[in-house]
Design a protein around this motif. Structure first.
Motif, mmCIF file in Angstrom:
data_model
loop_
_atom_site.group_PDB
_atom_site.id
_atom_site.type_symbol
_atom_site.label_atom_id
_atom_site.label_comp_id
_atom_site.label_asym_id
_atom_site.label_seq_id
_atom_site.Cartn_x
_atom_site.Cartn_y
_atom_site.Cartn_z
ATOM 1 N N THR A 27 -0.115 29.748 -30.039
ATOM 2 C CA THR A 27 -0.203 29.296 -31.225
ATOM 3 C C THR A 27 0.335 30.058 -32.314
ATOM 4 O O THR A 27 0.174 29.542 -33.591
ATOM 5 C CB THR A 27 -1.851 28.816 -31.557
ATOM 6 O OG1 THR A 27 -2.654 30.003 -31.192
ATOM 7 C CG2 THR A 27 -2.447 27.858 -30.440
ATOM 8 N N GLY A 28 0.419 31.267 -31.968
ATOM 9 C CA GLY A 28 0.931 32.317 -33.081
ATOM 10 C C GLY A 28 1.033 33.507 -32.682
ATOM 11 O O GLY A 28 0.924 33.846 -31.226
ATOM 12 N N PHE A 29 1.065 34.418 -33.643
ATOM 13 C CA PHE A 29 1.145 36.069 -33.304
ATOM 14 C C PHE A 29 0.154 36.748 -33.937
ATOM 15 O O PHE A 29 0.015 36.434 -35.332
ATOM 16 C CB PHE A 29 2.446 36.381 -33.212
ATOM 17 C CG PHE A 29 3.304 35.985 -32.053
ATOM 18 C CD1 PHE A 29 3.527 36.580 -30.889
ATOM 19 C CD2 PHE A 29 3.992 34.790 -32.114
ATOM 20 C CE1 PHE A 29 4.398 36.266 -29.723
ATOM 21 C CE2 PHE A 29 4.738 34.140 -31.293
ATOM 22 C CZ PHE A 29 5.071 34.966 -29.904
ATOM 23 N N HIS A 30 -0.599 37.763 -33.528
ATOM 24 C CA HIS A 30 -1.024 38.752 -34.376
ATOM 25 C C HIS A 30 -0.340 40.250 -34.209
ATOM 26 O O HIS A 30 -0.262 40.804 -33.074
ATOM 27 C CB HIS A 30 -2.580 39.028 -33.829
ATOM 28 C CG HIS A 30 -3.421 39.923 -34.881
ATOM 29 N ND1 HIS A 30 -3.912 39.502 -35.966
ATOM 30 C CD2 HIS A 30 -3.388 41.364 -34.979
ATOM 31 C CE1 HIS A 30 -4.456 40.499 -36.425
ATOM 32 N NE2 HIS A 30 -4.023 41.571 -35.958
ATOM 33 N N ASN A 31 0.287 40.445 -35.156
ATOM 34 C CA ASN A 31 1.305 41.623 -34.829
ATOM 35 C C ASN A 31 2.483 40.974 -33.755
ATOM 36 O O ASN A 31 3.112 40.068 -33.911
ATOM 37 C CB ASN A 31 0.848 43.003 -34.873
ATOM 38 C CG ASN A 31 -0.102 43.218 -35.989
ATOM 39 O OD1 ASN A 31 0.229 43.140 -37.123
ATOM 40 N ND2 ASN A 31 -1.236 43.898 -35.714
ATOM 41 N N LYS A 32 2.503 41.813 -32.746
ATOM 42 C CA LYS A 32 3.649 41.485 -31.871
ATOM 43 C C LYS A 32 2.641 41.051 -30.482
ATOM 44 O O LYS A 32 3.328 40.590 -29.510
ATOM 45 C CB LYS A 32 4.118 42.855 -31.220
ATOM 46 C CG LYS A 32 4.946 43.559 -32.202
ATOM 47 C CD LYS A 32 6.080 42.683 -32.592
ATOM 48 C CE LYS A 32 6.989 43.533 -33.711
ATOM 49 N NZ LYS A 32 8.181 42.701 -34.127
#
Length: 603
Positions: free
Chosen positions: A431-436
């Motif tokens: 669904t997305g990224f938190h940082n890498k």
């Protein structure tokens, strides 16, 4: 791989999370290197790598496995052979999974270091919560936590559910003080082996400390709702205990009774009157907020199969946020929710790259326009969508940082405790990224069709159970022409419902149903289901008696008509073995001509 920090230092905790997610690739490579270096000479890895701790060789030679592939190795350890079969570190216990194999619980290896990893994981959750909710150090958490029965393996190793293992460990019982994690329940109540006494005492402690409670919860939504049911059943007795300052005589566990008595300490008529006034109202809507007015949120897992409990939780909650903080399994602890106040349907988890080495099997949908939550051969969607199946297109694995947004994957883990390229069985969507570090939404368990509590009944297990039961009917001239299932959570505890369409051999007439025989069919189904289901029914009382609802002739044709009207192909239609949509349920339930319940508790 386990950085140390003060759990009371929120700033340090958030910085640590930022470092881990920013350097996700490097951390993952370090994790794999450490696991291989440490375990390359184990019997299992030596058979593939011949003593070389080479990461490229690992990916080329070590196979992707299911539980059945590694079961013989774990059973050898359970029977007394050395840990070196799969792990250089001593295996100190076995964790019984909620998934099952051959009617028995899966057993996952665990080490002393693994307990430290879990402690790190629990501690790192609070800095995220403190970012969104102020003042959590100004009160207590009414968390309802329980242990379950253990098994002693022939080797002497203890085999227990993962949470039981943790709560009974020194890591939990001798934990340093953390002002953000102060519980209303004394450890003695949590560790009481009698779940009924434990539940009652934990509720009593939560009521006595009502003014200090800032958050309430349990691990799973089902367990929290069982606590609400306990409050409904016992609120008068609980108020009597508070009014007299005396714990009920049926609380006989000595350590639990003594610990609760210290908290109860003295009579409190004012508090008893207040609780009686709230619980005595005609409607229990918003009861959580009324009884514990300082509560900021309810912390329970409401993703996956637990999503079915969201409407009931919202009824009781009084508008409080439902917070799912973590994603974990018996194999290893996995990820955390960086946006804990998001709606349950929007919850995503970020896998922490230092917990294990993660790989992902790409999973494709047959039809692009279908809702991703619904697995086609097991459910009917109430959305306007076509039939869908997940299928494995290739056995190519991708690393954690190489997954693609919007794509679906099955999780594969290599752990510090002796699992190598192991298929967990969870299908996730990026669904997305938190940082890498990628963020994932839990889509479903592979092949699971029914779940009420920690049970996970797959399509094959359900088919086997139904097949066993229908053998009772066939000599009498009855034919089971179609069936499906439904997890009924409208009451507590929830229970399995099977819809059966029956006819007499040679015609479509509805047979005259013998109540005793149909009740026996219910019992045969229950006896044929797996260990975890039977434990939930017999030991935990977290699942109610199984029900068979017999429907009139033509009911499943009407169900097919519904699916086709919503886009399913007549040519490809398969009867769903579990239904989840209200519309499909109503079609079946409106045609019920007989209802029967199991009268026996399974062995």
């Amino acid at each position: 791989m386990l950085p140390r920090y003060d759990p009371n230092d929120n700033e340090a905790g958030m910085k640590l999370l930022e470092d881990l997610t920013t350097n996700a690739h490097q951390v993952q490579q370090q994790v794999l290197e450490k696991i291989l270096t440490q375990n390359v000479h184990t019997e299992y890895l030596r058979s593939f790598l011949n003593g070389h701790s080479n990461k490229k060789l690992f990916k080329e030679k070590v196979p992707v496995v299911n539980y059945e592939d590694i079961k013989p190795y774990i059973e050898r350890i359970a029977n007394g052979e050395p840990s070196e079969i799969i792990s250089a570190q001593p295996i100190t216990e076995l964790l019984t999974s909620s998934g099952t194999s051959g009617g028995q619980p899966k057993m996952m290896p665990s080490t002393a270091e693994d307990l430290d990893r879990k402690t790190f994981f629990y501690n790192i959750l609070m800095p995220v919560m403190n970012k969104y909710v102020d003042g959590l150090d100004q009160g207590k958490a009414m968390y309802l936590l329980f242990i379950k029965p253990e098994i002693i393996a022939p080797s002497g190793l203890m085999a227990s559910p993962v949470l039981t293992s943790y709560y009974k460990s020194n890591n939990f019982r001798n934990r340093p003080f953390n002002r953000f994690n102060v519980y209303t329940s004394p450890d003695e109540a949590i560790l009481c082996p009698d779940n009924k006494q434990s539940m009652y005492c934990q509720l009593l402690c939560g009521l006595v400390q009502r003014d200090e409670v800032l958050r309430v919860g349990a691990v799973f939504a089902s367990a929290f709702l069982r606590a609400i049911k306990c409050l409904e059943d016992y609120w008068r007795e609980l108020c009597s205990n508070i009014r007299t300052g005396h714990v009920s005589d049926w609380i006989t566990n000595p350590s639990c009774r003594n610990a609760v008595s210290l908290i109860l300490s003295k009579p409190n008529s004012d508090l008893a009157d207040l609780i009686e006034q709230e619980c005595g109202r005609k409607s229990w809507e918003g009861i959580i907020k009324r009884v514990w007015p300082r509560t900021k949120y309810i912390e329970v897992i409401v993703t996956g199969s637990m999503a079915q409990y969201i409407p009931t939780l919202e009824f009781y909650s009084g508008g409080l946020p439902l917070v799912s903080t973590m994603y974990a399994s018996s194999e290893c602890y996995l990820g955390i929710n960086f946006k804990p106040l998001s709606k349950p349907s929007d919850v995503s988890y970020t896998l922490l790259p230092n917990m294990a080495y993660f790989e992902f099997l790409h999973v494709e949908k047959n039809h692009e326009q279908v809702s991703e939550e619904i697995q086609c051969n097991t459910t009917v969607s109430d959305k306007n969508c076509t039939q869908k199946e997940y299928k494995k297109e290739r056995m190519e694995l991708v690393d954690l940082v190489d997954v693609k947004l919007g794509h679906y994957y099955e999780l594969v883990v290599t752990t510090f405790t002796g699992l190598y390229r192991y298929r967990v069985g969870d299908v996730l969507m990026v669904t997305g990224f938190h940082n890498k570090a990628p963020q994932f939404r839990f889509v479903h368990r592979r092949n699971v069709v029914l779940s009420i509590d920690t049970d996970k009944t797959n399509e094959d297990d359900l088919l086997n159970a139904v097949t066993q039961a229908k053998c009772l009917l066939e000599p009498l001239g009855f034919l089971l022409t179609e069936y499906t299932s439904y997890a009924d959570t409208s009451s507590i505890p929830g229970h399995y419902v099977l819809f059966w369409e029956l006819k007499m051999k040679g015609n479509n007439d509805l047979p005259e149903l013998d109540e005793a025989i149909m009740e026996q069919c219910c019992s045969i189904v229950e006896d044929s289901l797996d260990y975890v289901y039977r434990r939930c029914r017999k030991k935990d009382n977290s699942i109610g008696p199984l029900e068979i609802r017999v429907v009139k002739h033509g009911t499943f044709d009407a169900l097919m008509d519904l699916c086709v009207s919503q886009g399913s192909s007549v040519n490809q239609y398969k009867t769903p073995r579990c239904i989840k949509s209200e519309e499909a349920f109503n079609i079946l339930d409106a045609r019920v001509v007989g209802r029967f319940f199991s009268k026996n508790v399974p062995f």
